[in-house]
Design an enzyme around this catalytic site. Structure first.
Site, PDB file in Angstrom:
ATOM      1  N   GLU A   9       1.943   1.476 -48.700  1.00  0.00           N
ATOM      2  CA  GLU A   9       3.399   1.613 -48.778  1.00  0.00           C
ATOM      3  C   GLU A   9       3.805   2.970 -49.352  1.00  0.00           C
ATOM      4  OE1 GLU A   9       5.373  -1.887 -50.356  1.00  0.00           O
ATOM      5  OE2 GLU A   9       7.326  -0.890 -50.381  1.00  0.00           O
ATOM      6  N   ARG A  37      14.315  -7.702 -39.327  1.00  0.00           N
ATOM      7  CA  ARG A  37      14.969  -7.843 -40.634  1.00  0.00           C
ATOM      8  C   ARG A  37      16.265  -7.050 -40.767  1.00  0.00           C
ATOM      9  NH1 ARG A  37       9.456  -7.587 -44.285  1.00  0.00           N
ATOM     10  NH2 ARG A  37       8.755  -9.598 -43.552  1.00  0.00           N
TER      11      ARG A  37
END
Ligand code: FAD
Length: 637
Positions: free
Chosen positions: A425, A330
């Site tokens: 996360e 990404r």
């Protein structure tokens, strides 16, 4: 503050098994004597609360949504990685480990990443047993597709709704425990501070979002699984409610914050369309399995895409990175899109877009197959843009998506505050400077189902944890601080909404600490953030009161925390004088525009210690030692 990773010594493949054997256990009859608070009921928190409840601990689980089912994890589209090697295409635990360490640009802890790769296979078994409807091949085996940064197909998926299906699995497991009485669920309840007694995390202070009631909850250990902080940029693909409050409040109470500048910008999102937009939409990375990314070769070529012949198209990812092509990671794909747009070849009205084109895949496989694979994503795109991606290429642009940074944790997922564990996360642990697609779901579920059930037992069994009285002076002080801050936010009665401050902060962060950063811009941001914060505390307006449902008040509290946290992000980005993964400092790049790491000076985790209001945070370094992979220049060419 000491950063002791606690990663076991010995051969990489044996570390976790040996550690599990060496850790202390709590015997079954004693488990119900221990209480654990889990803040967050997404994939990380939901799986942890369910697993701990199943083991017999007394669990209290908190979320700010009206149901655990609405956690942001539900938005995950593309899939979850696991080294099952069902495709027989060369995958293995070692390869998933290596891809993840390399994908993170060699800024993650080896032992954690290896454990993640090992556990990945158990996650799939667990989820299948729960009934998660993963896609299957004709013969009945689970299907896989490819994601960025890997040359094997290891991504398990449920159409474009993988997060939703996984969350339903975790939610069922959680509900079972709620029914059994081991887990008490507190929806619509926001944690606003952490209670630390005698140096250990012993509770949280919350505000009930409907009644406004402020309460303290005490326990033997606290787990934060509160997600990422991408919304510091205001516009992101995250759900609007995602915030930094829980982790930032814990940081202020002594938990080190690691690598806050490591943010992921996802290359395939629907471009921004106007000033009043409050949310960005992701188009899953899985689309890059079949979609080809391109821009016109000529600057200012405004012809409709279907009228631009192949010879005049620049399939720049395939050109620049022939071995990975459209499936390069990404960070690399995002920078390449920015480069094309900076070069004047961007598409769409703003020029901030590139094409993701399915023409060739539709010709090769037929529209039916493409609809089968990505139907819901195509429909979502069409509803938002009013363009039919079966007929014209999608227009996409990078957007903030995920945060690799988070609270520092050791191998047992414990922060620098004993007893405070951090999962998913919200911690920094597994992805280094860039996360590979489909690895966040794996990370959250590994932490929740398979790591914390062992490591928290070890913590609880390792020391006496005398009960804390609700009127302990420390408990009362934290509760009082929460009440005072809530009243202060309501009392300002200025002229600007929290959203207006948030939008300004987000713009500043995107411009100065976004896809590309440099020292001058970061210094400018560091100068502007304190004055914006000062204005916030003088000129904020929050309508309504604290004793009712008040979304303005909720937002104001979160924005106040973003306004403090943003400064730490910029400080971290400024101090890291190298480019790695999602952290691209324009001063440090190779002649062909790739990230230039400085392994000699920056092969460490930057963990920041809070020093008090108005004082710069103090940097601590956890050196990263690579014994099993060779630190090489990352190449996808
Ligand atoms: C659009 C989108 C698509 C994605 N697709 C994929 C994908 O295909 N594959 C992949 O691997 N990853 C994907 N990701 C990333 C992945 O979805 C997330 O990283 C992951 O779901 C985070 O899970 P979590 O449990 O850590 O946090 P979350 O799911 O964000 O849950 C946080 C929980 O904490 C609670 N909470 C937060 N703050 C507080 C507070 N102060 N008080 C009380 N409760 C609080 C919330 O209520 C919630 O229950 C995607 C992300 C986005 C944005």
């Amino acid at each position: 503050m000491e950063l002791i990773s606690g990663a076991p010594s010995g051969p990489l493949a044996e570390k976790w098994d040996r550690h599990k054997f060496e850790m202390k256990l709590v015997n079954p009859a004693n488990k119900r004597k221990f209480s654990v608070i889990v803040v967050g009921s997404g994939l990380a928190g939901g799986s942890a609360a369910a697993a701990l409840g199943e083991l017999g601990y007394r669990v209290q689980c908190f979320c700010f949504q009206d149901s655990p089912r609405r956690a942001h994890s539900i938005a995950a589209q593309g899939g979850i990685n696991a080294a099952k090697n069902y495709q027989n295409d060369g995958d293995s635990i070692q390869r998933l480990f290596y891809d993840t360490v390399k994908g993170g640009d060699f800024r993650a802890r080896e032992a954690n990443v290896y454990r993640l790769a090992q556990i990945s296979v158990n996650i799939i078994d667990q989820c299948v047993a729960q009934g998660v409807p993963f896609a299957r091949e004709y013969g009945g085996l689970l299907a896989n597709r490819s994601f960025g940064g890997a040359q094997v197909s290891r991504t398990f998926y449920a159409r474009g709704q993988t997060g939703q299906q996984l969350l339903l699995g975790a939610y069922q497991a959680l509900e079972r425990q709620i029914g059994a009485g081991t887990v008490e669920m507190h929806p619509r309840t926001e944690m606003l501070d952490l209670v630390v007694v005698d140096g250990r995390a012993r509770g949280i202070v919350t505000r009930h979002l409907v009644t406004g009631r402020i309460e303290t909850h005490l326990a033997d250990a606290v787990i934060l699984a509160t997600g990422g902080y991408g919304n510091v940029f205001y516009l992101s693909t995250n759900a609007k409610g995602c915030n930094v409050t829980a982790t930032w409040r814990a940081h202020r109470r002594g938990a080190a914050f690691a690598n806050p500048c490591f943010t992921q910008i996802h290359p395939t999102c629907i471009p921004v369309s106007g000033d009043y937009q409050s949310k960005l939409t992701l188009m899953s990375e899985s689309l890059r399995n079949d979609g080809r990314v391109w821009v016109p070769k000529q600057r200012g070529d405004h012809r409709p895409p279907n009228e631009i012949p192949d010879a005049e198209r620049d399939y720049y990812l395939e050109r620049k990175y022939p071995s990975y092509g459209n499936l390069c990671p990404r960070d690399i794909a995002s920078r390449a899109a920015k480069e094309a747009c900076d070069d004047g070849r961007g598409v769409g009205e703003t020029g901030l877009g590139v094409y993701l084109d399915f023409r060739d895949a539709i010709q090769r496989l037929g529209e039916g197959r493409i609809r089968e694979r990505y139907g819901n994503l195509f429909e979502m795109y069409q509803r938002i843009t009013d363009e039919d991606p079966y007929k014209v290429p999608m227009r996409i642009f990078p957007a903030v998506h995920y945060t690799m940074g988070g609270l520092w944790v050791d191998y047992n997922l414990m922060s620098t505050i004993p007893g405070l564990h951090v999962l998913g996360e919200a911690n920094f642990s597994d992805h280094g400077a860039n996360r590979l697609g489909a690895s966040a779901l794996m990370h959250g579920l590994a932490d929740g189902y398979f790591v914390i059930p062992y490591t928290i037992g070890n913590y609880l069994a390792s020391q006496p944890l005398p009960p804390v009285a609700p009127d302990h002076p420390e408990v009362r002080a934290v509760e009082e601080a929460v009440r005072a801050r809530t009243s202060r936010l309501l009392a300002i009665k200025g002229n600007r909404t929290a959203d207006s401050f948030h939008r300004e902060l987000g713009r500043l962060m995107w411009d100065k600490c976004g896809m590309a950063r440099d020292a001058a811009g970061l210094k400018e941001a560091l100068a502007r953030i304190p004055s914006l914060r000062e204005e916030f505390w003088k000129n904020l307006t929050v309508p309504g009161s604290g004793e009712e449902l008040n979304q303005g008040l909720e937002r104001a509290g979160r924005v106040a925390d973003f306004l403090e946290f943003a400064e730490l992000m910029c400080l971290d980005a400024l101090h890291r004088e190298e480019s790695c993964g999602g952290h691209f400092r324009t001063e440090y790049q190779t002649p062909d525009g790739e990230a230039r790491r400085d392994d000699e000076h920056f092969t460490y985790v930057a963990a920041w210690e809070y020093q008090g209001e108005g004082k710069p945070a103090r940097l601590h370094k956890e050196p990263l030692v690579f014994e099993n992979v060779h630190l090489s220049t990352r190449s996808y060419k």
